[in-house]
Write a protein that holds these residues in place. Structure first.
Motif, PDB file in Angstrom:
ATOM      1  N   ILE A  24       0.828  -1.061  -0.555  1.00  0.00           N
ATOM      2  CA  ILE A  24       0.045  -0.080  -0.319  1.00  0.00           C
ATOM      3  C   ILE A  24       0.627   1.262   0.401  1.00  0.00           C
ATOM      4  O   ILE A  24       2.057   1.503   1.031  1.00  0.00           O
ATOM      5  CB  ILE A  24      -0.508  -0.014   1.047  1.00  0.00           C
ATOM      6  CG1 ILE A  24      -1.976  -1.019   1.312  1.00  0.00           C
ATOM      7  CG2 ILE A  24      -1.475   1.807   1.582  1.00  0.00           C
ATOM      8  CD1 ILE A  24      -3.134  -1.308   0.331  1.00  0.00           C
ATOM      9  N   GLN A  25       0.379   2.115  -0.684  1.00  0.00           N
ATOM     10  CA  GLN A  25       1.083   3.551  -1.019  1.00  0.00           C
ATOM     11  C   GLN A  25       0.046   4.617   0.256  1.00  0.00           C
ATOM     12  O   GLN A  25      -0.772   5.209  -0.649  1.00  0.00           O
ATOM     13  CB  GLN A  25       1.598   3.809  -1.831  1.00  0.00           C
ATOM     14  CG  GLN A  25       2.301   5.630  -2.310  1.00  0.00           C
ATOM     15  CD  GLN A  25       2.609   6.459  -3.368  1.00  0.00           C
ATOM     16  OE1 GLN A  25       1.508   6.470  -3.576  1.00  0.00           O
ATOM     17  NE2 GLN A  25       3.363   6.664  -4.134  1.00  0.00           N
ATOM     18  N   TYR A  26       0.397   4.266   0.994  1.00  0.00           N
ATOM     19  CA  TYR A  26      -0.392   5.423   2.390  1.00  0.00           C
ATOM     20  C   TYR A  26      -0.149   6.834   1.754  1.00  0.00           C
ATOM     21  O   TYR A  26       1.265   7.340   1.288  1.00  0.00           O
ATOM     22  CB  TYR A  26       0.115   5.253   4.024  1.00  0.00           C
ATOM     23  CG  TYR A  26      -0.748   6.065   4.316  1.00  0.00           C
ATOM     24  CD1 TYR A  26      -2.182   5.542   4.873  1.00  0.00           C
ATOM     25  CD2 TYR A  26      -0.312   7.482   4.921  1.00  0.00           C
ATOM     26  CE1 TYR A  26      -2.720   6.237   5.836  1.00  0.00           C
ATOM     27  CE2 TYR A  26      -0.694   7.741   5.938  1.00  0.00           C
ATOM     28  CZ  TYR A  26      -2.809   7.221   6.107  1.00  0.00           C
ATOM     29  OH  TYR A  26      -3.051   7.910   7.289  1.00  0.00           O
ATOM     30  N   LYS A  27      -0.994   8.199   0.945  1.00  0.00           N
ATOM     31  CA  LYS A  27      -1.183   9.329   1.204  1.00  0.00           C
ATOM     32  C   LYS A  27      -1.432   9.959   2.636  1.00  0.00           C
ATOM     33  O   LYS A  27      -2.750   9.639   2.795  1.00  0.00           O
ATOM     34  CB  LYS A  27      -1.930   9.569   0.022  1.00  0.00           C
ATOM     35  CG  LYS A  27      -2.619   8.382  -1.054  1.00  0.00           C
ATOM     36  CD  LYS A  27      -0.855   9.486  -1.909  1.00  0.00           C
ATOM     37  CE  LYS A  27      -1.221   8.810  -2.831  1.00  0.00           C
ATOM     38  NZ  LYS A  27      -1.442   7.530  -3.262  1.00  0.00           N
ATOM     39  N   ARG A  63      -9.610  11.395  10.171  1.00  0.00           N
ATOM     40  CA  ARG A  63      -8.951  12.309   9.388  1.00  0.00           C
ATOM     41  C   ARG A  63      -9.827  13.216   7.870  1.00  0.00           C
ATOM     42  O   ARG A  63      -9.489  14.653   8.331  1.00  0.00           O
ATOM     43  CB  ARG A  63      -7.667  11.962   8.094  1.00  0.00           C
ATOM     44  CG  ARG A  63      -6.258  11.974   9.100  1.00  0.00           C
ATOM     45  CD  ARG A  63      -5.499  10.980   8.337  1.00  0.00           C
ATOM     46  NE  ARG A  63      -5.669   9.412   8.057  1.00  0.00           N
ATOM     47  CZ  ARG A  63      -5.903   8.867   6.958  1.00  0.00           C
ATOM     48  NH1 ARG A  63      -4.989   9.424   5.494  1.00  0.00           N
ATOM     49  NH2 ARG A  63      -6.566   7.593   6.674  1.00  0.00           N
ATOM     50  N   VAL A 125      -9.999  10.457   2.128  1.00  0.00           N
ATOM     51  CA  VAL A 125      -9.195   9.684   1.153  1.00  0.00           C
ATOM     52  C   VAL A 125     -10.306   9.556   0.903  1.00  0.00           C
ATOM     53  O   VAL A 125     -11.026   8.479   1.960  1.00  0.00           O
ATOM     54  CB  VAL A 125      -8.306   9.185   1.499  1.00  0.00           C
ATOM     55  CG1 VAL A 125      -8.122   8.295   0.258  1.00  0.00           C
ATOM     56  CG2 VAL A 125      -7.183  10.546   1.414  1.00  0.00           C
ATOM     57  N   ALA A 127     -11.412   5.773  -0.770  1.00  0.00           N
ATOM     58  CA  ALA A 127     -11.124   4.636  -1.538  1.00  0.00           C
ATOM     59  C   ALA A 127     -11.345   3.570  -2.054  1.00  0.00           C
ATOM     60  O   ALA A 127     -12.024   4.705  -2.773  1.00  0.00           O
ATOM     61  CB  ALA A 127      -9.703   4.175   0.027  1.00  0.00           C
ATOM     62  N   LEU A 155      -8.432   7.713  -4.335  1.00  0.00           N
ATOM     63  CA  LEU A 155      -7.745   7.195  -5.164  1.00  0.00           C
ATOM     64  C   LEU A 155      -8.614   5.855  -6.616  1.00  0.00           C
ATOM     65  O   LEU A 155      -9.365   5.475  -5.958  1.00  0.00           O
ATOM     66  CB  LEU A 155      -7.498   6.472  -4.512  1.00  0.00           C
ATOM     67  CG  LEU A 155      -6.742   6.405  -3.371  1.00  0.00           C
ATOM     68  CD1 LEU A 155      -6.081   4.794  -2.280  1.00  0.00           C
ATOM     69  CD2 LEU A 155      -5.812   7.228  -3.434  1.00  0.00           C
TER      70      LEU A 155
END
Ligand SMILES: O=P(O)(O)OC[C@H]1O[C@H](OP(=O)(O)OP(=O)(O)O)[C@H](O)[C@@H]1O
Ligand SMILES: Nc1ncnc2[nH]cnc12
Length: 177
Positions: A24-27, A63, A125, A127, A155
């Protein structure tokens, strides 16, 4: 990235490889808060999208609380917290939903959602869309009408919007990946 505002936001979002899981590329949107001027512009952009169209802003833990409260303040409408199970005092109404592995439950205090209230669901986000979809179902259970969604980042390869179109077509994402 198709405009300079989106590009500026993108440049201020950190990428963290293999978090919280391998692959996983976490933003990490919390880096935006190192740039107060940009945070002001982001809040104004969100508020402009929702002005006159919502009676309440519902922010998703955790968030979604950050810009959510600022949007509500700008619009001078109430802010309501959508939280993970067991965090809010009763009375609460719950909604369960499936995650990639297992399931989760979110809750809201229904006394703050009056029948017919137009709600913005806000999060950082989008997703898979599971969390936002469950949040919208929760608000509708309370008698609210979900008229808008807004997110900092989307995403888009995960097609989250497909789960939200049944509530409204008014979906704002400032940056798309
Ligand atoms: O569209 P989905 O696939 O449902 O995923 C999006 C959700 O995932 C993240 O929350 P996270 O569970 O990391 O919680 P946090 O905001 O408390 O860190 C993000 O803030 C959204 O709430
Ligand atoms: N890649 C990601 N970065 C930040 N938040 C997320 N929520 C779900 N996927 C995410």
């Amino acid at each position: 990235m198709n405009n300079s505002f989106a590009q500026k936001i993108d440049e201020n979002i950190a990428r963290v490889a293999d978090f919280p899981q391998q692959g996983i590329q976490y933003k990490d949107i919390t880096t935006l808060f190192q740039n107060p001027e940009l945070c002001g512009e982001i809040t104004d952009t969100f508020a402009e999208f929702s002005r006159g169209k919502v009676d309440v802003v519902c922010g998703i833990e955790s968030r979604g609380f950050l810009f959510g409260i600022m949007i509500a303040q700008k619009l001078n409408v109430p802010f309501v917290l959508i939280r993970k199970q067991g965090k809010l005092p009763p009375p609460t109404i719950s909604q369960s939903y499936d995650l990639e592995y297992g399931s989760a439950t979110i809750e809201v205090q229904p006394q703050y959602i009056h029948k017919g209230m137009r709600a913005l669901i806000h999060d950082d986000v989008l997703a898979t869309g599971g969390t936002a979809e469950a949040s919208a179902a929760l608000i509708e259970k309370c008698g609210g009408i979900v008229t808008q969604f807004s997110f900092i980042a989307e995403l888009s390869f995960l097609n989250g919007r497909e789960k939200l179109n049944k509530f409204t077509s008014e979906i704002q994402g400032l940056v798309s990946y």
